[in-house]
Every structure is written in C-alpha cells, then in structure tokens.
Design a protein around this motif. Sequence first.
Motif, mmCIF file in Angstrom:
data_model
loop_
_atom_site.group_PDB
_atom_site.id
_atom_site.type_symbol
_atom_site.label_atom_id
_atom_site.label_comp_id
_atom_site.label_asym_id
_atom_site.label_seq_id
_atom_site.Cartn_x
_atom_site.Cartn_y
_atom_site.Cartn_z
ATOM 1 N N LEU A 266 -1.684 10.544 -11.724
ATOM 2 C CA LEU A 266 -1.206 10.076 -10.374
ATOM 3 C C LEU A 266 -2.334 10.416 -9.393
ATOM 4 O O LEU A 266 -2.106 10.163 -8.163
ATOM 5 N N LEU B 165 0.829 -1.164 -0.082
ATOM 6 C CA LEU B 165 -0.070 -0.078 -0.125
ATOM 7 C C LEU B 165 0.840 1.076 -0.242
ATOM 8 O O LEU B 165 0.503 2.224 -0.841
ATOM 9 N N ILE C 273 -3.484 5.361 3.703
ATOM 10 C CA ILE C 273 -1.813 4.910 3.934
ATOM 11 C C ILE C 273 -1.552 5.503 5.405
ATOM 12 O O ILE C 273 -1.184 4.627 6.309
ATOM 13 N N SER D 277 3.824 1.112 -3.206
ATOM 14 C CA SER D 277 3.149 0.915 -4.569
ATOM 15 C C SER D 277 2.586 2.333 -5.131
ATOM 16 O O SER D 277 2.402 2.799 -6.185
ATOM 17 N N ASN D 278 2.273 3.085 -4.007
ATOM 18 C CA ASN D 278 1.695 4.626 -4.278
ATOM 19 C C ASN D 278 2.650 5.672 -4.104
ATOM 20 O O ASN D 278 2.519 6.801 -4.637
ATOM 21 N N HIS E 31 -3.108 7.684 -7.024
ATOM 22 C CA HIS E 31 -2.335 7.486 -5.859
ATOM 23 C C HIS E 31 -2.346 8.291 -4.761
ATOM 24 O O HIS E 31 -2.145 7.971 -3.539
ATOM 25 N N LYS F 250 -5.031 7.682 -2.244
ATOM 26 C CA LYS F 250 -4.818 6.524 -1.341
ATOM 27 C C LYS F 250 -3.931 6.813 -0.159
ATOM 28 O O LYS F 250 -3.817 6.293 0.662
ATOM 29 N N HIS F 251 -3.401 7.968 -0.182
ATOM 30 C CA HIS F 251 -2.665 8.753 1.119
ATOM 31 C C HIS F 251 -3.452 8.868 2.189
ATOM 32 O O HIS F 251 -2.752 8.618 3.436
#
Length: 1017
Positions: A610, A555, A620, A558-559, A613, A616-617
């Motif tokens: 992007l 996770l 994360i 990859s981001n 990605h 996804k923060h």
Amino acid sequence: MARTSGGQARLPLHQPQRGEPAGARAAPAPRTQRAPGKVLHDAVCNHLNLVEGDYFGLEFPDHKKMMVWLDLLKPVMKQIRRPKHVVVKFVVKFFPPDHAQLQEELTRYLFALQVKQDLAQGRLTCNDTSTALLISHIVQSEIGDFDETIDREHLAKNKYIPQQEALEDKIMEFHRNHMGQTPAESDFQLLEIARRLEMYGIRLHPAKDREGTKINLAVANTGILVFQGHTKINAFNWAKVRKLSFKRKRFLIKLRPDVNSSFQDTLEFLMASRDFCKSFWKICVEHHAFFRLFEEPKPKPKPVIFSRGSSFRFSGRTQKQVLDYVKEGGHKKVQFERKHSKIHSIRSLTAQPAEQHSEVPKQSSSFAFGDDSDATAVQSCQQGKELKASTEDTGQRRSPSLKKSPKEGRKVDGAVVSTVEEEEEPAKDRMQQNRPQSQQPSTGSLTGSPHLSELSINSQGGPSVANMSLSPNLSPDAKQSSPLISPLLNDPSCIRTDDEEEVKRKRFPTEKAYFVAKEVATTERTYLKDLEVITLWFQSAVSKEDCMPETLKNLIFSNFEPLHKFHTGFLKEIEQRLVLWEGRSNAHIKGDYQRIGDVMLKNIRSMKQLTVHLRKHDEILVELENGIKNLRKLETFCRDFELQKVCYLPLNTFLLRPLHRLMHYKQIMERFCKHYPPNHVDFRDSRAALAEISEMVAQLHGNMIKMENFQKLHELKKDLIGIDNLVIPGREFIRLGSLSKLSGKGLQQRMFFLFNDILLYTSRGLTASNQFKVHGHLPLYGMTIEESEEEWGVPHCLTLRGQHQSIIVAASTRAEMDKWTEDIQMAIDLAEKSSGPAPELLASSPPDNKSPDETPVDQESEDDLSASRTSLERQSPHRGNTTVHVCWHRNTSVSMIDFSIAVENQLSGNLLRKFKNSNGWQKLWVVFTNFCMFFYKSHQDNHPLASLPLLGYSLTIPSESENIHKDYVFKLHFKSHVYYFRAESEYTFERWMEVIRSATSSASRTRALSHKESHAY
C-alpha cells in the motif's frame, strides 16, 4: 508639471493646481530632445519626493484624443507632438491587491486622492452606504473630527459625487464615528474600503465578443476582467493566460489547456480600432510584468534585417523590486504637507525611534462592514479607536498598571474578554452564545436536559484542537454543569460497580504483552473510524454535491479506499487473536495464541504493497487545499462538512492519519521487542515486524514532516484575519501562544505566532468568527532578544529589538519565558543563516485563482461588501474552539515540536471517569488526540459526545485525603475543575499518564529534541 492623483497640469507648468498637496508643482520638462519618458517620470517623482513612484504613470491624449500612457522607453517629444496644448496627468497606474503593501504614507495619500477623483468622475461605482462611508473618511482627513456645523458647510462647498445632497446625513452619521482618526489613518481606512469594491482601480475598454455582444475589458493585478456594463461577468487569471496578442482590431487571449474549463483555447475580442487594441494590449503586458515578474524583463536583441511584431516591453521596477527597495531602506524619509487637509497638528505614527519604518497604521488590513449603516459606522468607529490605541502602544511608557484582579475580564481593544472557566460545554449552548444576537452565556444547569443534542459536540470549522468546549463569552462567575453529567451518561446501566469490575478483570490475562496487544486493537478501531470519515462520510457527501472535480475525487478516494479495506481485515485478525488470547474461544489451544507478532508481521508485509497509496497523501493534501482555494463551491462544501459532528478534527488532519498510524505501529513493536526476552516465542516475529515497519516509516518520514507543517500553516490561516498568504514556500511554523505586550496603557494580552522568518502579534478579533486580528509583525533577520525585567519592572519580561521596531513582552511564567526565548533565538539564527521568504510578502494578497464563474476573494461584490463578511469570515463561521483560543484563554503556548510529539502520543480505550463530588464511576470510550480528550459512550459511536482540551491542565495522582482508594487512578485539574480517571491495568495507566503528560506539560526544545532522537525514524 504634473497632477498628483487628483490634479493636472500642462507642460511645462511650474505652479500647482488649487488644492493640490505640497510637492505637486510640476517638475521642469527634460531639456534634451531625445530624453525618454522615464526621465520625465523620474523628474516628477523626485520633485514630489515619492519613493514608490513605480505605482504611478503619466497619461495624456494622443493626436486622436485617445488617452494613452507615456512610454518610458521612447523619447517624450516623439510621443507628445504639441506639448503646449497637451495636459499630462500623473495618476495611479498599478493598483496592488492590498494597500498595506504601500509602505510610504505619501503613497497612500496619493492613492486616496485617486479614489477621491474616481468617485467624483463616476469611475468608482458602489452602493450608497459604501459611498457615504468613503466620503466620511475623506472628510475626516480634510477637516478633522466631526462638528455638525462645520460638516454641513464643508459638504456644501465640496462636491465629492454628483447628487451628494441625498447622502449628506449618512456621511455625517459615519463621520461622527471617526473621532480621533488622523489623516493618515483615514487614508488607510479609505483604501481598505475601496479595495474591496468591484470597480476599484478599473478602467473600462469597450469591445465586443465573437457574437457581437457589447462588453468592456479591463486589466487588474489578478488578470484580465470582462464586464457587461459595470458588472463583472468573467475573469482570466494570469496563471491561466499563456499568451496575449492583437491582430489589427482583434485582441486575443490564449489560455493554458484545462480539462475542467469550458473555455476555448483562444478567446477573441473586437475593439474599436487597431490603436485602441494595441493600447489595451500594452497595459496588459505592463500589468502582468509588474505584478508577476521578479525583475524587469530584459530587452530583446534587435533583428538584423526586419522585425516582426511589436518591440514594446515593460520598463521599470516590478512590484517585488519596489517592496525590496523600500524594505532595505534605500531612501530618505521626508515630511510632506497635505494641502487638502485643514488639520495642522498631525499625530505622528512613529512615536518611537525604533518604529520609524513602520508607516502603516498598526491594525488589521481587513475592514468588516456592518449589516446596515449603523453597524458599519460602529465598526468604523471601533477601528478608529484601535488605530489610536495601536499608535499609542509604543509611546507613553510611564508606570504601566500591572495590578489586575484574577476575576476581572481582560480588556482588549475596547472589549472585555472574560477568562474561560468551564472547559466542557454542550455544542448547542456554545453555538447560541456565538450568534451575534445572543452573546450572553447560559447559566442554567444542563443536568436535567432530556436531549442528546445538548451533548453533541460540533467541530465548528475544523480547529486544530477540534470540538473544544470553550466559550470565549463565559464569565468565571457563570458556572455551568459539565455536559458529561447528563441523563445519558448518568444512566445506571452505564455505571459499572466496583465488584463487577473486579470480577471482570480477573477473567482476562494480566501480562503486559496482552495489554500492549490490546492497545493495538483499541487504537486500530479509532484509526478505522478516522478512515471512514473520508471513505464513508466525506465520499457520501461529495457524491451528493457537484462541487469537486473528478480528478480530485479519484485522487482522494482511489488512495483511501484500499487502505480502509485492508485495515478492516487487519482489525478483524487482531480482535480474533485477542479472543483466543483471552480464552473466550478454543480455550484448550490458547497457549499457541498468546502472541501477536506473527499477525503484525504478516500484515505489515502486506501493508508494504500500500506504500504506493501512502506516497500520494502529500499530493492529496496539496490538491485539496488548492481546490478549496480555487473553487468557491468546494470551499463552502468543505467548510460545511467540517461542521458535522463526525468530523471532530480538521478535515486535512484525517488525510495525515495513515502516515501517523505507521509511527504508532513502530512504537508498539518497539514495546514488544523491549518486553520480550530473546528466547520468547514471539520475539523473532516482533523483531522482524519492527524492521519492516521501520523501513516504511523511514521512507515516508520526510514527506510527513513537510505535510504536517503545510497542514498547520493552513489551519493557522483560518484563525488569522488580515493576512491572506500565510502559506508560502519555505515558511515553517515554530510556536504560538499568549504573551502580554507592554504599552502606554500597561500590559495588554496579545497572541503571538512565531515562524522561521517572522513574528506576528495579534489580538482576538471582535468578529463573528472569533479570528485573531494581526496587529503587526517583526522580521527575524537582524532581531535581538534580551531579558528586561529590571528595566521595566515586569516579571518574565523580554525586549525584542527588530531592525525597524522594538516591542516589550511578558510571559505568564518563567518556564514560558524560557520556551519563547529558546525558540525565538533559534528562529533568529535560522533567519540569519538562510535567505528565507521576505517578510513583506506577509501582507500581500497573491492573485486569486478562483475559477472564472466564481467571485474572487479580493474583489467582493456589493452584496458581500454590505453583508459584513470578509473572505476569511466566510471561510470560518466560528473559530472559537481551536488550539489558538485554548492558548489564549489558558495563557500558555504550544510549539510545532509539541504538535509532533502529540502525533506520536495518541491513545484510545475505555476509562472509568469520576467527578470531584460524585460517587460512582462512569465507563466511557476515550480518544486522546490533538491535546484533547474526546468522550464516547462506546467505540462504535460515530462522533464524540463531549471533549476536554488539556492544555494548561495538571496531571497528578490522587492523594490519600481525596479518598479514592482505587488502583490505576490519575487526576486532571485546572483551577476548580477536577476529574478522576481509572485505567484497567498498570500498563494502560502508565500509557495514559505518558500521553496526557505530553499535552499538559510541554517540554522545552532541548528535552523535546532528545525525545525525538530517541524515536528516530
């Protein structure tokens, strides 16, 4: 009728057992034949005037001599067949994770009696040091202050444990340190020590596993525990348990599916009989309902034809309902007498009417043990004094002493805290000062130090303002040289002469657009270095340690790796364009390249790909914090990584950097559009790039605001001791800062933390981690605030009146008072309008979700207990350099809005720096972020050499009398510390002034909000 956590009675007795407290007399048995157990339980609680009776239960032996709990729903006569021959015991049934959740002094007294009985019966096992300390508090509550003759007589007559004689000297040694401690305070300390023991509140139920190995099962507030002997070997948290059942003698635990777990879906244990198995199943169901549910479960409808399975259910209030009831004050306070105690004059814990509901002694709910018995005794003594000081805090307000020499150290809770004068200090010396055996500051000059390590600054646990060179132990008289005055930074090769600088400056363009474009490049370099902290340094460290689940690894990396790859190419394009712009390459065509809008537009459009990605923060950040909370190995790993020099900010701050960077691009493009006329060749591309990046920021802004608050709460949690669940849904941070609290001893410095539902006040703890110990909290609902300078004769004074408590505080300046008044009033209004998180949850410890092979935080092993390390201290070996500590030493405050503005105002670039009494200028690469300037030799360095926190500093332009005589120079000064910095152009000078001003002079909320609106996302 009933025993009160230490005595017992037969039905239906009317006289108390010897040594029981008043109110322990048995209540008359219910007269109706079909009266349920609840009637008897309520009769006992009413007879004792016990408000929090839900933590207790009635226990008796059934016809097979097996101890069982009285079912509150079934008729008493059906459960106790021969009442004349049955002893019914009134005992603690539910042990909460934190005794601070017990609001009533009577409840804590009964819990203390339960601990006393468990010690005597051998249920509560622990090492000799802990046993002696527990008994010393019991003795203090029973006979008062230490007297050797009385102590020996008392211990000879009262046997608290078998073979007590071997520990009598140690018991008296500890008792000597409890001088002035009231019985209520002794109960509090006793429970604080007991709750950290592994066997606290544990009742073992013999069983066998599938292999036939003899084990013991137990149930606690956190879940089901497995013991081998008295050693815990496994734990199944309630969150992991999907279903509990029993079939004859088999006790079954069905777990939720977990890819990271090696356990089977269903675990099976064999018990002695069906009755044993059913009894344990019942108590598990009750524990789960009491600690995990919000309200009592509703009864199932009765089947028409036949029933399947047990109809048993939990009956009574849940813990949350008990806490809510006590909070709402739906009961009448009553006095009670301690039959065990020979002390007749008990100091009231409620000296002031406004504090009548403050039953818990005002102190931290965490108790630190010393490395040996002496240290333990000293710590216990210090806490006893803190209790005394706190209870006197609200009384005796006669002529408080307000005069204090500015050179004097502030005396807080028995420790002299010196005002910090030196802001820049090498990490090596700072770490030496923070070791327990070396508390004295080094007064030697660092000028002649030949070691680079003298200059290296460690992040020390990931502070909010990391690497701040602050030493809480430094006296104002212990002057030290700045770490920037060193052989490395004073090397003549590092000093550029004024003539060289003038010649170099003439080679480059002078238009504003060029310097705006150059800011893109300099800040992009820093951003790429920040990404490398995750993609290079953190990933490399993770690969060497088997501490992070694969799903979390994938996770994160990859981001982040696509972002790092993209921005590496982006930076190259920007630098190539600047080379052409400056004319250092292809000078004959440079006219076509004196712009950067086309480069920005191209890359911002590519950056949109992007977004997947970037979205996804938030996941994360949440998953990493959950992993740290649940896995001890990962917690230790991240803590150690934050100690590395390269991690100059808190680790979770780096996870927010990509979203912050989008805001910086937007601001830069706004500057280009504002600077260019509409007919400029770069205007159209710049405007298109601004539109594209504004759209991206608008899409991600909501997530970023939530993540910033989440990250800030987790950072504050590391700075506080005595509070485990600061981070709860709905809680928002508003302001932190230093205020003086008025008490009978005068003004005492306290650190205040304001949230949208509660106000905490703390003092700097005397722990190795330099955390702040929570002294008390005021719910904001129903609070009023008013100026009271005339009433108390204290400048900048405010009175905060809560529903149950009032405090008087004073700010350092009128401006500080206005900021606090504005923010507290705003928070009160929010609390009135919303049904936010309940303040009492503040002191509760949520169930610990450590993996089964890890030791839970709330139930430490004996080794941890005697090693003077609370769970929070283990998380934070040193917290002496965070924003909180800077505010403490500079006597100022910071709001969440200030933090948000600081996120916008980040800057990197070369500056020339000069000290007050030095001649030459030194060229340094400077990064400004988190209210702090970080200094590097060049932009290629991986970690800063030193840092300078700017909260409290003044930013000005040098006067003629200072003889600087250079352009673009600004001055930073705090007390006797003066630094001059010189920029390369008017634009960069204005930018540095703008960003530093945001840190040195925090704006009021009104001005800050208008600033935020001008940068609407």
